[in-house]
Design a protein around this motif. Structure first.
Motif, PDB file in Angstrom:
ATOM      1  N   ARG A 491       0.828  -1.203   0.000  1.00 49.65           N
ATOM      2  CA  ARG A 491       0.000   0.000   0.000  1.00 49.65           C
ATOM      3  C   ARG A 491       0.867   1.260   0.000  1.00 49.65           C
ATOM      4  N   ALA A 494       2.111   1.696  -3.513  1.00 47.86           N
ATOM      5  CA  ALA A 494       1.068   2.226  -4.388  1.00 47.86           C
ATOM      6  C   ALA A 494       0.900   3.730  -4.190  1.00 47.86           C
ATOM      7  N   SER A 537     -10.787   4.379 -10.654  1.00 42.87           N
ATOM      8  CA  SER A 537      -9.850   3.669 -11.527  1.00 42.87           C
ATOM      9  C   SER A 537     -10.470   3.391 -12.892  1.00 42.87           C
ATOM     10  N   PRO A 555      -1.449  -0.190  -9.819  1.00 39.30           N
ATOM     11  CA  PRO A 555      -1.003  -0.500  -8.449  1.00 39.30           C
ATOM     12  C   PRO A 555      -2.153  -0.527  -7.447  1.00 39.30           C
ATOM     13  N   ILE A 556      -3.127   0.360  -7.608  1.00 38.71           N
ATOM     14  CA  ILE A 556      -4.274   0.391  -6.689  1.00 38.71           C
ATOM     15  C   ILE A 556      -5.048  -0.916  -6.762  1.00 38.71           C
ATOM     16  N   CYS A 558      -4.116  -3.770  -7.886  1.00 40.17           N
ATOM     17  CA  CYS A 558      -3.336  -4.929  -7.440  1.00 40.17           C
ATOM     18  C   CYS A 558      -3.318  -5.039  -5.919  1.00 40.17           C
ATOM     19  N   VAL A 559      -3.168  -3.917  -5.239  1.00 41.13           N
ATOM     20  CA  VAL A 559      -3.145  -3.957  -3.773  1.00 41.13           C
ATOM     21  C   VAL A 559      -4.500  -4.411  -3.238  1.00 41.13           C
TER      22      VAL A 559
END
Length: 568
Positions: A491, A494, A537, A555-556, A558-559
């Protein structure tokens, strides 16, 4: 009601009574500034596309872009002052000083704050340096400067170096380093002595033809190594089929956090790239080539300036070369996008173009343009010399070819590692990077730089190549692999990356400009609002003009998907 009487006065009489202006409208040009600009531009061709190059001349000479000098430059170039101002204020490395503002310090120190350097203590260094260096040195945070394997990295003036400490930076400031040294590399003479330019001479002598060379590139499976991965041979064929004159634009902007492979190869073997450039130009029928190099790579610019001069003074086979112009970026990640780079080469703000038309059809100066990443051209010589089967013969897990992985983060041997396409990140760490740092466990990784997403260590057996990572919400991009350990949080990574995207958005489209800033605020909350983040997103992916806004949410997502324990 009174009658109104209108008296006609001759226009010539009206003009004679008006007070004549001694100067044109707008900001007046200061005589000293006019003299300064005339001296800087003496002997140079004045062209609109050279605006950024001229702004660099002023910045280098006076350490700033004053209103007076920008007005004088506009006059010399016969363009509007607003054109100069809007371009100058778009790029990070131009210090635009308005009337009444104080000039910047004589020397600027930039400290990288993006992921690899942040993990290595860059933020602490950034806080410490102002006190140590004093008020005569400006210390500012900077995005990735292409030395992730040597994190933390800094630029002292124009001198970029890694493994930075407060003591090293203070010494560099004391010694007034302003431009990095070129270092040891294979010169033109040495490259020729070792058989260099032999493949290019084969074209000049009629021993090779364009069609067989394009087929060789197609059979090799070489794809664009800047991130998009478009097949190289197919690109050559498409552009060659367009109407002449055709141009080439070479992308060495390399601003993706975690990426430094182009710099690595340029520092060691620049003519392997230049030979590939000349071969591509010969095959496709290119009239002029423009090499766009990121401004942080001043030492590489010194190398290319020296070696291009040697090449032009004594060209292989004594045959005339296509025009090769070296262009200098000015600090804008967005210019890694091909159409934004083309806008920058033309002397404009680096804003991506809408497609179609594609740059292969309408690119640089409105002409069909062959756009390539530097490393793509670096492999042309080897593929033609050793054959398509040689390149395609490398690979693992059903993949073909070689990949230059820029590896940084929590490994013992970060750096550029040439490995088979399709290797997994676990294999890459164990076989090429000497394993994880002592006392640290593999936790997560970025397979493709800032925009390529984040995956957990449990998914470390996925082949690293084009098209293998998309099902998991990631992509390989320029093969920038950043390794996180159990000391890190996905996190936090990200958030670091989203701050980078927000700072680097060109601002042209609302979904990216506003979306990245809104995402930063949401990611700073202790508990992520996953529903709102997903809505945001999706808007960015669907409505952004270019890949920056489209890939920023990776990245958001995926986290949220792979690290739910961190955001609850």
């Amino acid at each position: 009601m009174n009658d109104r009487v209108t008296v006609a006065i001759p226009l010539a009489e009206v003009r004679s009574k008006m007070k004549a202006r001694n100067t044109p409208k707008g900001r007046q040009v200061d005589p000293q500034a006019r003299a300064d600009i005339a001296a800087l531009l003496a002997g140079r061709e004045i062209r609109r596309d050279l605006l950024i190059e001229f702004l660099h001349l002023i910045q280098d000479k006076f350490n700033q872009l004053s209103a007076a000098h920008m007005a004088a430059l506009a006059e010399a170039m016969k363009i509007a002052q607003t054109e100069v101002y809007e371009v100058a204020t778009f790029y990070h490395h131009f210090d635009v000083v308005k009337e009444g503002e104080e000039s910047p310090a004589a020397l600027t120190v930039r400290v990288c704050e993006t992921l690899s350097c942040s993990m290595a203590g860059g933020e602490e260094l950034l806080k410490k340096l102002p006190t140590i260096l004093g008020k005569d040195v400006r210390v500012i945070a900077a995005p990735c400067i292409g030395r992730c394997a040597e994190a933390p990295a800094v630029c002292v003036g124009q001198n970029a170096f890694g493994d930075a400490t407060a003591e090293k930076v203070a010494l560099a400031v004391k010694e007034k380093h302003t431009r990095g040294l070129a270092g040891n590399y294979i010169t033109y003479a040495k490259y020729q002595a070792e058989g260099g330019y032999r493949n290019y001479l084969d074209f000049l002598n009629g021993n090779r033809d364009a069609e067989s060379s394009i087929m060789e590139m197609e059979n090799s499976g070489l794809r664009g190594l800047g991130g998009a991965g478009f097949p190289t041979g197919r690109k050559w064929r498409i552009v060659r089929g367009e109407m002449a004159p055709r141009l080439m634009a070479v992308n060495i902007d390399e601003g993706e956090p975690g990426t430094f492979k182009d710099r690595y190869y340029l520092e060691r073997d620049p003519h392997r790239f230049l030979e590939g450039l000349l071969i591509a130009a010969k095959v496709v029928g290119i009239d002029a080539c423009y090499v766009y190099l990121r401004d942080e790579y001043h030492h590489c610019r010194a190398i290319l300036e020296t070696e291009l001069a040697a090449l032009n003074a004594n060209p292989p086979g004594k045959a005339a070369l296509p025009k090769i112009e070296l262009r200098r970026g000015a600090g804008a990640y967005i210019c890694g996008e091909e159409s934004a780079m083309i806008e920058s080469i033309e002397g404009n703000r680096g804003m991506p173009r809408l497609r179609p038309p594609y740059v292969a059809q309408v690119g640089l100066f409105g002409r069909p343009t062959l756009e390539h990443n530097m490393e793509t051209l670096y492999w042309v010589r080897d593929i033609l010399e050793k054959g398509a089967d040689w390149f395609a013969g490398h690979g693992r897990n059903g993949r073909k070819g070689l990949r230059s992985f820029s590896v940084s983060g929590r490994v013992k041997k970060p750096g550029v590692h040439l490995a088979p396409a399709g290797i997994s990140v676990k294999e890459l760490i164990d076989e090429y990077c000497g394993g994880m740092l002592d006392g640290q466990q593999f936790y997560a990784y970025l397979p493709g730089g800032a925009s390529g997403g984040i995956l957990p260590a449990s998914m470390g057996d996925i082949p690293l190549d084009f098209d293998t990572l998309q099902p998991h919400g990631c992509f390989i991009g320029s093969a920038a692999v950043v390794i996180l350990s159990d000391r890190d949080k996905a996190r936090d990574a990200a958030l670091n990356l989203m701050k980078f995207f927000a700072d680097e958005s060109c601002g042209q489209c609302t979904p990216c400009r506003v979306g990245t800033e809104k995402a930063v605020h949401l990611l700073e909350e202790s508990k992520w609002r996953t529903g709102l983040l997903e809505e945001l997103s999706q808007v960015m992916v669907d409505a952004s003009i270019c890949g920056l806004g489209q890939a920023a949410p990776n990245p958001i997502r995926c986290v949220i998907k792979h690290f739910p324990q961190e955001i609850a």
